[in-house]
Scaffold this motif. Structure first.
Motif, PDB file in Angstrom:
ATOM      1  N   ARG A   1       0.815  -1.223   0.000  1.00 17.43           N
ATOM      2  CA  ARG A   1       0.000   0.000   0.000  1.00 17.43           C
ATOM      3  C   ARG A   1       0.846   1.270   0.000  1.00 17.43           C
ATOM      4  O   ARG A   1       0.328   2.366   0.154  1.00 17.43           O
ATOM      5  CB  ARG A   1      -0.948  -0.010   1.197  1.00 17.43           C
ATOM      6  N   ARG A   2       2.138   1.107  -0.223  1.00 15.01           N
ATOM      7  CA  ARG A   2       3.016   2.281  -0.303  1.00 15.01           C
ATOM      8  C   ARG A   2       2.566   3.185  -1.451  1.00 15.01           C
ATOM      9  O   ARG A   2       2.138   2.722  -2.491  1.00 15.01           O
ATOM     10  CB  ARG A   2       4.448   1.782  -0.515  1.00 15.01           C
ATOM     11  N   LEU A   3       2.666   4.497  -1.236  1.00 12.10           N
ATOM     12  CA  LEU A   3       2.318   5.518  -2.213  1.00 12.10           C
ATOM     13  C   LEU A   3       0.816   5.587  -2.469  1.00 12.10           C
ATOM     14  O   LEU A   3       0.376   5.859  -3.572  1.00 12.10           O
ATOM     15  CB  LEU A   3       3.062   5.298  -3.534  1.00 12.10           C
ATOM     16  N   GLU A   4       0.034   5.342  -1.427  1.00 10.61           N
ATOM     17  CA  GLU A   4      -1.417   5.384  -1.588  1.00 10.61           C
ATOM     18  C   GLU A   4      -2.120   6.302  -0.593  1.00 10.61           C
ATOM     19  O   GLU A   4      -3.172   6.866  -0.903  1.00 10.61           O
ATOM     20  CB  GLU A   4      -2.001   3.965  -1.466  1.00 10.61           C
ATOM     21  N   ALA A   5      -1.579   6.469   0.599  1.00 11.52           N
ATOM     22  CA  ALA A   5      -2.296   7.206   1.652  1.00 11.52           C
ATOM     23  C   ALA A   5      -2.525   8.658   1.280  1.00 11.52           C
ATOM     24  O   ALA A   5      -3.609   9.208   1.503  1.00 11.52           O
ATOM     25  CB  ALA A   5      -1.534   7.103   2.975  1.00 11.52           C
ATOM     26  N   ALA A   6      -1.526   9.324   0.722  1.00 12.92           N
ATOM     27  CA  ALA A   6      -1.686  10.738   0.368  1.00 12.92           C
ATOM     28  C   ALA A   6      -2.762  10.906  -0.686  1.00 12.92           C
ATOM     29  O   ALA A   6      -3.553  11.859  -0.641  1.00 12.92           O
ATOM     30  CB  ALA A   6      -0.359  11.311  -0.119  1.00 12.92           C
ATOM     31  N   GLY A   7      -2.806   9.976  -1.654  1.00 12.98           N
ATOM     32  CA  GLY A   7      -3.835  10.051  -2.684  1.00 12.98           C
ATOM     33  C   GLY A   7      -5.223   9.859  -2.121  1.00 12.98           C
ATOM     34  O   GLY A   7      -6.165  10.577  -2.491  1.00 12.98           O
ATOM     35  N   ARG A   8      -5.375   8.895  -1.181  1.00 14.24           N
ATOM     36  CA  ARG A   8      -6.687   8.684  -0.565  1.00 14.24           C
ATOM     37  C   ARG A   8      -7.111   9.889   0.263  1.00 14.24           C
ATOM     38  O   ARG A   8      -8.287  10.247   0.319  1.00 14.24           O
ATOM     39  CB  ARG A   8      -6.658   7.436   0.320  1.00 14.24           C
ATOM     40  N   ALA A   9      -6.142  10.505   0.928  1.00 14.69           N
ATOM     41  CA  ALA A   9      -6.452  11.634   1.805  1.00 14.69           C
ATOM     42  C   ALA A   9      -6.669  12.931   1.031  1.00 14.69           C
ATOM     43  O   ALA A   9      -7.121  13.921   1.615  1.00 14.69           O
ATOM     44  CB  ALA A   9      -5.329  11.824   2.823  1.00 14.69           C
ATOM     45  N   GLY A  10      -6.340  12.939  -0.246  1.00 12.08           N
ATOM     46  CA  GLY A  10      -6.512  14.150  -1.040  1.00 12.08           C
ATOM     47  C   GLY A  10      -5.492  15.231  -0.745  1.00 12.08           C
ATOM     48  O   GLY A  10      -5.749  16.413  -0.985  1.00 12.08           O
ATOM     49  N   LEU A  11      -4.313  14.846  -0.227  1.00 10.12           N
ATOM     50  CA  LEU A  11      -3.290  15.833   0.100  1.00 10.12           C
ATOM     51  C   LEU A  11      -2.584  16.322  -1.158  1.00 10.12           C
ATOM     52  O   LEU A  11      -2.410  15.565  -2.117  1.00 10.12           O
ATOM     53  CB  LEU A  11      -2.246  15.224   1.041  1.00 10.12           C
ATOM     54  N   PRO A  12      -2.127  17.558  -1.161  1.00 11.00           N
ATOM     55  CA  PRO A  12      -1.256  17.998  -2.253  1.00 11.00           C
ATOM     56  C   PRO A  12       0.017  17.158  -2.252  1.00 11.00           C
ATOM     57  O   PRO A  12       0.649  17.000  -1.198  1.00 11.00           O
ATOM     58  CB  PRO A  12      -0.957  19.459  -1.903  1.00 11.00           C
ATOM     59  N   GLN A  13       0.380  16.628  -3.426  1.00  8.22           N
ATOM     60  CA  GLN A  13       1.579  15.797  -3.456  1.00  8.22           C
ATOM     61  C   GLN A  13       2.281  15.892  -4.799  1.00  8.22           C
ATOM     62  O   GLN A  13       1.646  15.997  -5.846  1.00  8.22           O
ATOM     63  CB  GLN A  13       1.265  14.334  -3.135  1.00  8.22           C
ATOM     64  N   VAL A  14       3.604  15.865  -4.717  1.00  8.78           N
ATOM     65  CA  VAL A  14       4.461  15.759  -5.888  1.00  8.78           C
ATOM     66  C   VAL A  14       5.200  14.435  -5.777  1.00  8.78           C
ATOM     67  O   VAL A  14       5.782  14.125  -4.734  1.00  8.78           O
ATOM     68  CB  VAL A  14       5.462  16.926  -5.974  1.00  8.78           C
ATOM     69  N   ILE A  15       5.159  13.646  -6.841  1.00  7.71           N
ATOM     70  CA  ILE A  15       5.840  12.348  -6.866  1.00  7.71           C
ATOM     71  C   ILE A  15       7.038  12.441  -7.803  1.00  7.71           C
ATOM     72  O   ILE A  15       6.915  12.897  -8.945  1.00  7.71           O
ATOM     73  CB  ILE A  15       4.892  11.235  -7.327  1.00  7.71           C
ATOM     74  N   VAL A  16       8.186  12.015  -7.304  1.00  9.11           N
ATOM     75  CA  VAL A  16       9.422  11.968  -8.091  1.00  9.11           C
ATOM     76  C   VAL A  16       9.955  10.536  -8.009  1.00  9.11           C
ATOM     77  O   VAL A  16      10.083   9.997  -6.907  1.00  9.11           O
ATOM     78  CB  VAL A  16      10.469  12.952  -7.528  1.00  9.11           C
ATOM     79  N   PRO A  17      10.271   9.898  -9.135  1.00  8.88           N
ATOM     80  CA  PRO A  17      10.717   8.496  -9.083  1.00  8.88           C
ATOM     81  C   PRO A  17      12.171   8.340  -8.654  1.00  8.88           C
ATOM     82  O   PRO A  17      12.988   7.690  -9.320  1.00  8.88           O
ATOM     83  CB  PRO A  17      10.490   8.009 -10.514  1.00  8.88           C
ATOM     84  N   GLY A  18      12.519   8.951  -7.528  1.00  5.40           N
ATOM     85  CA  GLY A  18      13.884   8.852  -7.036  1.00  5.40           C
ATOM     86  C   GLY A  18      14.279   7.427  -6.712  1.00  5.40           C
ATOM     87  O   GLY A  18      13.540   6.707  -6.050  1.00  5.40           O
ATOM     88  N   ALA A  19      15.457   6.998  -7.184  1.00  2.50           N
ATOM     89  CA  ALA A  19      16.024   5.672  -6.915  1.00  2.50           C
ATOM     90  C   ALA A  19      15.101   4.544  -7.364  1.00  2.50           C
ATOM     91  O   ALA A  19      15.191   3.433  -6.839  1.00  2.50           O
ATOM     92  CB  ALA A  19      16.381   5.524  -5.437  1.00  2.50           C
ATOM     93  N   ILE A  20      14.259   4.799  -8.337  1.00  4.81           N
ATOM     94  CA  ILE A  20      13.313   3.777  -8.779  1.00  4.81           C
ATOM     95  C   ILE A  20      14.020   2.574  -9.395  1.00  4.81           C
ATOM     96  O   ILE A  20      13.470   1.467  -9.417  1.00  4.81           O
ATOM     97  CB  ILE A  20      12.305   4.378  -9.794  1.00  4.81           C
TER      98      ILE A  20
END
Length: 419
Positions: A265-284
């Motif tokens: 469930r990583r990378l899901e909580a902020a989206g569910r909560a509707g928070l402002p977020q910027v995603i960067v694929p660091g060290a992907i």
């Protein structure tokens, strides 16, 4: 001086807990002694009796007292007492009578500690004196638990155990005093969470600086599994106001079996909560394992690029097919977001391993497969901002900070303000 809640199995460790209570009193702390023993009545009188703890779990103490070592019933009894003790501690927290928790246990008591500590908020000191410090897989990895090795078994008072327990009592008293003197919050600035790895540190530190200059407070999580998991839990608990997920290699470890997974469930909580977020694929592109000798044979092959990051961590570079799968995964998770979101791509490298012109993990084919999959899979209305700089380049980091501030302003425009 603060309240210290002592939780212990007084049936087997009554003398030790009596000593701890005396030491806490000497240190100036107020104590609440909670008995979670099930085998017999102790000579030490607790403030909360074992029968009350069992009742808080919805069971009777006599029904638990048939449990014996080596039987499944003992594990069930420990679980019940842990549940009851967690409820008791929660009530003490509400009453303002818990500024720190102190326990001294072996393996059985540690299982009770795990249930209590999982329910106690961050910031409330949790000190566990135990013989089992290196073996406590059940302890919550996202709680601020302090472990003190007891060295000797907690089985009687002697010149060694008395010193260790006394140190623990005075440490708990000091932490409780500090907790009692702390207000409910030391800042009213919006709190932004960031994720970081060693190989993305320069970029994250620059973003942090830009956010602080803009009036935000930042909290950074080390993306080693527990870090990402803690961030997701804190988002769900309403403790975070915005997210810059700068380092997402925990997705790679979860997908491919590395050691730093934060779960599915990583990378899901902020989206569910509707928070402002910027995603960067660091060290992907980074797949993590332990010491060099622990890298699984299927990944330890000549066609793989491997870096010994340090004596504890070895990193393996992802392949083209794995990179494409990760692009799809990141696109799917980002596309599920309900709040303001942007994805930013550093086309000149996802970390310091890919620093131009000769970074050891520069791989245009694999990185191109990741980027193509992300472009195809990302929800069309989500901005995908591509910048031809390395993730640690100041130009890229400044652009990330600026993008977050724009999303923040958009999300708060109806409230008439920003940070």
């Amino acid at each position: 001086m603060g309240h210290v809640v002592l939780v212990g199995t007084l049936d087997t460790k009554g003398a030790e807990y009596g000593f701890l209570r005396d030491c806490l009193g000497e240190a100036g702390a107020t104590t609440v002694l909670v008995d979670v023993g099930i085998l017999a009545t102790s000579g030490v009188v607790a403030d909360v009796q074992a029968a009350d703890v069992a009742a808080a779990a919805g069971v009777s103490l006599p029904s638990l007292r048939h449990a014996r070592e080596g039987s499944d019933t003992r594990a069930a009894a420990l679980a019940a007492m842990g549940t009851g003790a967690a409820a008791i501690v929660a009530a003490l927290l509400r009453e303002g009578r818990c500024d720190a928790i102190l326990m001294a246990t072996g393996s059985g008591g540690a299982s009770i500690a795990a249930r209590i500590f999982a329910e106690v908020p961050l910031g409330i000191p949790k000190l566990l004196v135990t013989t089992m410090g290196g073996y406590l897989a059940s302890l919550p990895k996202t709680r601020d638990v302090t472990i003190m090795q007891s060295v000797t078994d907690i089985a009687g008072l002697n010149r060694i155990s008395r010193r260790i327990l006394r140190n623990a009592a005075f440490a708990a008293a000091g932490m409780a005093a500090a907790q009692a003197a702390t207000g409910p919050a030391d800042s009213d600035r919006p709190l932004v969470a960031l994720t970081m790895f060693g190989v993305t540190t320069p970029g994250v530190l620059r973003v942090e600086r830009r956010l602080r200059e803009a009036g935000f407070e930042t909290v950074t999580f080390h993306a080693v599994g527990t870090g990402g998991l803690a961030m997701e839990e804190m988002i769900e608990a309403g403790m975070i106001d915005g997210v810059i997920d700068y380092t997402v290699s925990e997705l790679t470890d979860e997908l491919l079996g590395g050691i730093f997974s934060a779960g599915p469930r990583r990378l899901e909580a902020a989206g569910r909560a509707g928070l402002p977020q910027v995603i960067v694929p660091g060290a992907i592109e980074v797949l993590n394992f332990g010491p060099r000798a622990t890298v699984p044979p299927r990944f330890d092959v000549p066609e793989r690029r491997l870096i010994v990051h340090n004596e504890n961590v070895s990193a393996v570079r992802t392949t083209r097919d794995e990179a494409a799968a990760l692009g799809n995964l990141l696109a799917r998770k980002a596309s599920a977001a309900t709040g303001p979101i942007a994805v930013m791509l550093p086309l000149a490298g996802f970390d310091s391993y890919q620093t131009p012109p000769d970074g050891p993990w520069i791989d245009p084919v694999a990185d191109g497969a990741f980027c193509d999959a992300l472009r195809r899979g990302l929800r069309p209305d989500i901005p995908l901002i591509e910048i031809d700089r390395n993730i640690n380049d100041p130009v890229f980091a400044d652009a990330v900070a600026a993008q977050f501030l724009e999303l923040w302003a958009q999300s708060h425009s109806d409230q008439g303000g920003d940070a």
